[in-house]
Design an enzyme around this catalytic site. Sequence first.
Site, PDB file in Angstrom:
ATOM      1  N   THR A  33       0.875  -1.165   0.000  1.00 58.99           N
ATOM      2  CA  THR A  33       0.000   0.000   0.000  1.00 58.99           C
ATOM      3  C   THR A  33       0.913   1.216   0.000  1.00 58.99           C
ATOM      4  OG1 THR A  33      -1.818  -1.092   1.146  1.00 58.99           O
ATOM      5  CG2 THR A  33      -1.746   1.303   1.278  1.00 58.99           C
ATOM      6  N   LYS A  47      -7.240   1.626  -3.446  1.00 62.37           N
ATOM      7  CA  LYS A  47      -6.936   1.240  -2.063  1.00 62.37           C
ATOM      8  C   LYS A  47      -7.137   2.431  -1.129  1.00 62.37           C
ATOM      9  CE  LYS A  47      -5.559  -1.087   1.519  1.00 62.37           C
ATOM     10  NZ  LYS A  47      -4.301  -1.813   1.693  1.00 62.37           N
ATOM     11  N   LYS A  65      -0.319   5.368   8.462  1.00 60.65           N
ATOM     12  CA  LYS A  65       0.530   5.459   7.267  1.00 60.65           C
ATOM     13  C   LYS A  65      -0.332   5.545   6.017  1.00 60.65           C
ATOM     14  CE  LYS A  65       1.956   2.060   4.956  1.00 60.65           C
ATOM     15  NZ  LYS A  65       1.651   1.368   3.664  1.00 60.65           N
TER      16      LYS A  65
END
Length: 290
Positions: free
Chosen positions: A98, A173, A241
């Site tokens: 990711t 995502k 994050k």
Amino acid sequence: MAKVAFIGMGVMGYPMAGHLKVKGGHDVTVYNRTIAKAEAWAKQFDGKFAPTPATAAEGADFVFTCVGNDDDLRSVTIGKDGVLSGMKAGATLIDNTTASAEVARELHAAAKEKGVDFIDAPVSGGQAGAENGVLTVMCGGDETVFEKAKPVIDAYARMVGLMGAVGAGQLTKMINQICIAGVVQGLAEGIHFGKQAGLDIEKVVEVISKGAAGSWQMENRHKTMNVGKYDFGFAVDWMRKDLDIVLSEARRNKAKLPLTALVDQFYGDVQAMGGNRWDTSSLLARLDKK
């Protein structure tokens, strides 16, 4: 059977590489910064491990990466001894990290110079999804490259979709994480409210989960949330994050994400409580704090 390399033996990569070996039947070589993890994987799955990403990638038809962030990704791909220095022309680099859409486009350009195909393919489903081989994979890249890679990706996935050009997988995502953040905060507030009202949370969820309020988070997290157990699933540090990537992209494309920005701050509060490694449902701990 294909010759495959997998870079990154974390909680996601380790089982994903295992599915490529066992379910996919591929010839798999792995690499990890901490060599002991790579050795353990090779022993468990009767596979191989390599001392550098480049040597792992030598002769591979498909090279997978699943590491921590943009800088980690650059290190194992275009850095010294990165996979692109070892990959053959015509091979495919598939990134399951990711990361930002920006780094996906950067790696696509670097791969193209080497005659290597590239797909950004972040995943959703957490550690349990990786272990059970039922991840959702969101891909960005050319359709012909995707069609070549999909049968290999299928080894660890329940759903694999091509979302658009390179970078579209990472952007999808980001949407996934935006939606999760809002749903978990709503569930945390609902459970907190129910506790304050003196209701039986199990009975409440049994009823409302069958209606419009129902969600995957409700079905899979309400029990542990209700008893204050937050050691199951995706860690707060990782979510922050991801949300940092989301909010950075929103600043670029001018999207308005007031709720996401607020929930990101709430996760900061959880970190301040010592909950860095708690799972994302720990938003409730912030509300229940006396």
